[in-house]
Design an enzyme around this catalytic site. Structure first.
Site, mmCIF file in Angstrom:
data_model
loop_
_atom_site.group_PDB
_atom_site.id
_atom_site.type_symbol
_atom_site.label_atom_id
_atom_site.label_comp_id
_atom_site.label_asym_id
_atom_site.label_seq_id
_atom_site.Cartn_x
_atom_site.Cartn_y
_atom_site.Cartn_z
ATOM 1 N N THR A 130 0.842 -1.341 -0.121
ATOM 2 C CA THR A 130 -0.046 -0.081 -0.084
ATOM 3 C C THR A 130 0.781 1.062 0.052
ATOM 4 O OG1 THR A 130 -1.527 1.309 1.330
ATOM 5 C CG2 THR A 130 0.200 -0.168 2.583
ATOM 6 N N ASP A 131 0.296 2.229 -0.350
ATOM 7 C CA ASP A 131 1.006 3.663 -0.299
ATOM 8 C C ASP A 131 0.913 4.190 1.244
ATOM 9 O OD1 ASP A 131 -1.757 4.552 -0.117
ATOM 10 O OD2 ASP A 131 -1.672 5.949 -1.620
ATOM 11 N N GLU A 132 0.206 3.534 2.040
ATOM 12 C CA GLU A 132 0.091 4.107 3.375
ATOM 13 C C GLU A 132 1.502 3.847 3.937
ATOM 14 O OE1 GLU A 132 -3.479 3.172 5.607
ATOM 15 O OE2 GLU A 132 -4.620 2.681 3.870
ATOM 16 N N TYR A 155 -1.866 -0.886 10.754
ATOM 17 C CA TYR A 155 -2.083 -1.588 9.766
ATOM 18 C C TYR A 155 -0.883 -1.288 8.732
ATOM 19 C CZ TYR A 155 -3.401 -1.891 4.483
ATOM 20 O OH TYR A 155 -3.501 -2.292 3.310
ATOM 21 N N LYS A 159 2.242 -3.389 7.136
ATOM 22 C CA LYS A 159 2.409 -3.578 5.508
ATOM 23 C C LYS A 159 4.110 -2.965 5.493
ATOM 24 C CE LYS A 159 0.121 -4.834 2.801
ATOM 25 N NZ LYS A 159 -0.057 -6.185 2.245
HETATM 26 N N1 LIG Z 1 -7.907 -2.180 -0.498
HETATM 27 C C1 LIG Z 1 -7.117 -1.274 -0.871
HETATM 28 O O1 LIG Z 1 -7.576 -0.080 -1.240
HETATM 29 C C2 LIG Z 1 -5.761 -1.431 -0.800
HETATM 30 C C3 LIG Z 1 -4.802 -0.423 -0.941
HETATM 31 C C4 LIG Z 1 -3.502 -0.738 -1.130
HETATM 32 C C5 LIG Z 1 -3.008 -2.035 -0.840
HETATM 33 N N2 LIG Z 1 -3.860 -3.024 -0.530
HETATM 34 C C6 LIG Z 1 -3.259 -4.340 -0.167
HETATM 35 O O2 LIG Z 1 -3.959 -5.125 -1.207
HETATM 36 C C7 LIG Z 1 -4.309 -6.484 -0.777
HETATM 37 C C8 LIG Z 1 -5.668 -6.915 -0.756
HETATM 38 O O3 LIG Z 1 -6.263 -5.943 -0.051
HETATM 39 P P1 LIG Z 1 -8.138 -6.170 -0.199
HETATM 40 O O4 LIG Z 1 -8.629 -4.725 0.133
HETATM 41 O O5 LIG Z 1 -8.228 -6.711 -1.256
HETATM 42 O O6 LIG Z 1 -8.259 -6.942 1.445
HETATM 43 P P2 LIG Z 1 -9.493 -7.798 1.777
HETATM 44 O O7 LIG Z 1 -9.446 -7.604 3.319
HETATM 45 O O8 LIG Z 1 -10.834 -7.557 0.854
HETATM 46 O O9 LIG Z 1 -9.005 -9.365 1.282
HETATM 47 C C9 LIG Z 1 -8.205 -9.898 2.074
HETATM 48 C C10 LIG Z 1 -8.129 -11.446 1.817
HETATM 49 O O10 LIG Z 1 -7.115 -12.123 2.382
HETATM 50 C C11 LIG Z 1 -7.520 -13.506 3.167
HETATM 51 N N3 LIG Z 1 -6.591 -13.418 4.277
HETATM 52 C C12 LIG Z 1 -6.626 -12.661 5.508
HETATM 53 N N4 LIG Z 1 -5.869 -13.501 6.330
HETATM 54 C C13 LIG Z 1 -5.363 -14.556 5.716
HETATM 55 C C14 LIG Z 1 -4.525 -15.561 6.143
HETATM 56 N N5 LIG Z 1 -4.009 -15.390 7.557
HETATM 57 N N6 LIG Z 1 -4.176 -16.563 5.263
HETATM 58 C C15 LIG Z 1 -4.718 -16.725 4.235
HETATM 59 N N7 LIG Z 1 -5.617 -15.660 3.612
HETATM 60 C C16 LIG Z 1 -5.994 -14.517 4.650
HETATM 61 C C17 LIG Z 1 -8.972 -13.019 3.525
HETATM 62 O O11 LIG Z 1 -9.795 -13.977 3.856
HETATM 63 C C18 LIG Z 1 -9.512 -12.045 2.167
HETATM 64 O O12 LIG Z 1 -9.965 -12.839 1.338
HETATM 65 C C19 LIG Z 1 -3.735 -6.429 0.982
HETATM 66 O O13 LIG Z 1 -2.450 -6.773 0.961
HETATM 67 C C20 LIG Z 1 -3.706 -4.831 1.366
HETATM 68 O O14 LIG Z 1 -2.643 -4.646 2.205
HETATM 69 C C21 LIG Z 1 -5.081 -2.858 -0.514
#
Ligand SMILES: NC(=O)c1ccc[n+]([C@@H]2O[C@H](COP(=O)([O-])OP(=O)(O)OC[C@H]3O[C@@H](n4cnc5c(N)ncnc54)[C@H](O)[C@@H]3O)[C@@H](O)[C@H]2O)c1
Length: 345
Positions: A130-132, A155, A159
């Site tokens: 993430t950019d965070e 969080y 990350k």
């Molecule tokens: N949503 C955003 O805007 C955003 C922005 C930047 C980066 N990200 C990164 O992108 C990635 C996906 O984000 P998202 O929004 O789809 O998240 P999300 O919370 O929608 O999905 C996370 C998924 O990971 C699975 N999970 C969680 N813990 C687990 C474990 N211990 N073992 C196996 N599976 C597990 C969950 O069941 C879920 O399906 C993350 O790494 C997040 O940090 C997200």
């Protein structure tokens, strides 16, 4: 390519799975199915002969070793994480466990698998972040790949730690990694605890639409299907050891964003009064970062990728999707914590 996607039942992971299958790749979706995961997110591709699902925890080394041995992927795209900042304020432990120890476990399992296979140059461990991790910006400037890390929430700190581990495994063991740091995503299948779905669903329910603080925090919004396309580009063409920032080139304050959503709903599902009248300003999130903005020059110049959807187009598609998929979001609204104010500690 044969891709092992962790977190493929989540919001972004499922977009990656759908996109990869549509483009002819083989996909193994590895997901624990926490409160945030749902197999309905991948229903449209789960009948494909190119798709397999494995329910497992990324902290469970034995399970990961067995899955790698069984499926023999060409690349791992690692998205599984605890992802909601407000939940990280109330309960940081799960974030440390999954985001840090889970990434460590995936790296060690990947290293053993890659080493046993003769260390092929073509293997990739793609870490999605993430950019965070870069902290909070003032009114000007943008995050580049060399911006110093300055995470400010449990969080983003977890990350940031995982990003450091991935770089260390490349430098120390030579594991062929690529990293991406993206801005806020939105679009279909967005879990109903995040800002944009909350706004749509509160508006439709006729209840107050909460905006943290004054609504002047700025985010750079990235349509999730554009993000999935960028991730497939990076895993195939990204330079080993390199990181790429991915942004939507769509900055907006939270208040502007909410007003745009209300205006789209006024047009598509008119009520008795404008939806914006439901907006309610609530206590801010502690440590709320003021502004995020991505400088996407590297991915544009080196890999030729840029976002295809403007914020107005993406919001319209997203609102339409939520209006058309009520069964999907209603099924998730009963999950623990959804619809409640979290993270005020
Ligand atoms: N949503 C955003 O805007 C955003 C922005 C930047 C980066 N990200 C990164 O992108 C990635 C996906 O984000 P998202 O929004 O789809 O998240 P999300 O919370 O929608 O999905 C996370 C998924 O990971 C699975 N999970 C969680 N813990 C687990 C474990 N211990 N073992 C196996 N599976 C597990 C969950 O069941 C879920 O399906 C993350 O790494 C997040 O940090 C997200």
């Amino acid at each position: 390519m044969k891709l092992l996607v962790t977190g493929g039942a989540g919001f972004i992971g499922s977009a990656v799975v759908r996109h990869a299958i549509r483009h002819g790749h083989q996909v193994v979706n590895l997901d624990k199915l926490t409160y945030a995961g749902s197999l309905s997110n991948v229903a449209e591709v789960s009948g494909s002969p190119n798709y397999a699902f494995e329910q497992a925890d990324i902290c469970d080394r034995k399970a990961i070793d067995a899955i790698l041995a069984r499926h023999r992927p060409d690349a791992i795209m690692h998205l599984a994480a605890e992802s909601h900042v407000d939940r990280s304020i109330d309960g940081p432990a799960a974030f440390m466990e999954t985001n840090i120890m889970g990434t460590y476990t995936m790296l060690e399992a990947a290293r053993a698998y890659w080493t046993a296979d003769g260390k092929p140059d073509s293997f990739r461990f793609h870490h999605i972040s993430t950019d965070e991790v870069f902290g909070s910006l003032g009114p000007t400037g943008k995050f580049t790949e060399t911006t110093p890390y300055d995470p400010r929430s449990p969080y983003s700190a977890s990350k940031a730690a995982s990003d450091h581990l991935v770089r260390a495994w490349h430098e120390t063991y030579g594991l062929p990694v690529v990293l991406t740091n993206c801005s806020n995503n939105y679009g279909p299948y967005h879990f109903p605890e995040k800002l944009i779905p909350v706004v749509i669903l509160k508006a439709l329910a006729g209840t107050p639409i909460p905006i943290y603080g004054k609504g002047d925090n700025i985010r750079d919004w990235l349509y999730v299907e554009d993000h999935a396309d960028a991730l497939l580009t990076v895993v195939q063409k990204g330079a080993v050891g390199q990181s790429y920032n991915i942004g939507g080139e769509n900055e907006a304050t939270n208040l502007d964003l909410v007003q745009k959503i209300c205006a789209i709903l006024d047009e598509k599902r008119p009520g008795n009064r404008p939806y914006a009248e439901q907006i309610a300003f609530v206590t801010d999130r502690p440590g709320h970062d003021q502004r995020y903005a991505i400088d996407p020059s590297r991915i544009r110049e080196e890999l030729g990728w840029r976002p295809s959807v403007t914020l107005d187009e993406g919001l319209e598609k997203t609102v339409e999707w939520f209006l058309d998929n009520e069964d999907w979001w209603r099924a998730l609204q009963g999950r623990e914590g959804v619809g409640k104010r979290l993270g005020t500690a």
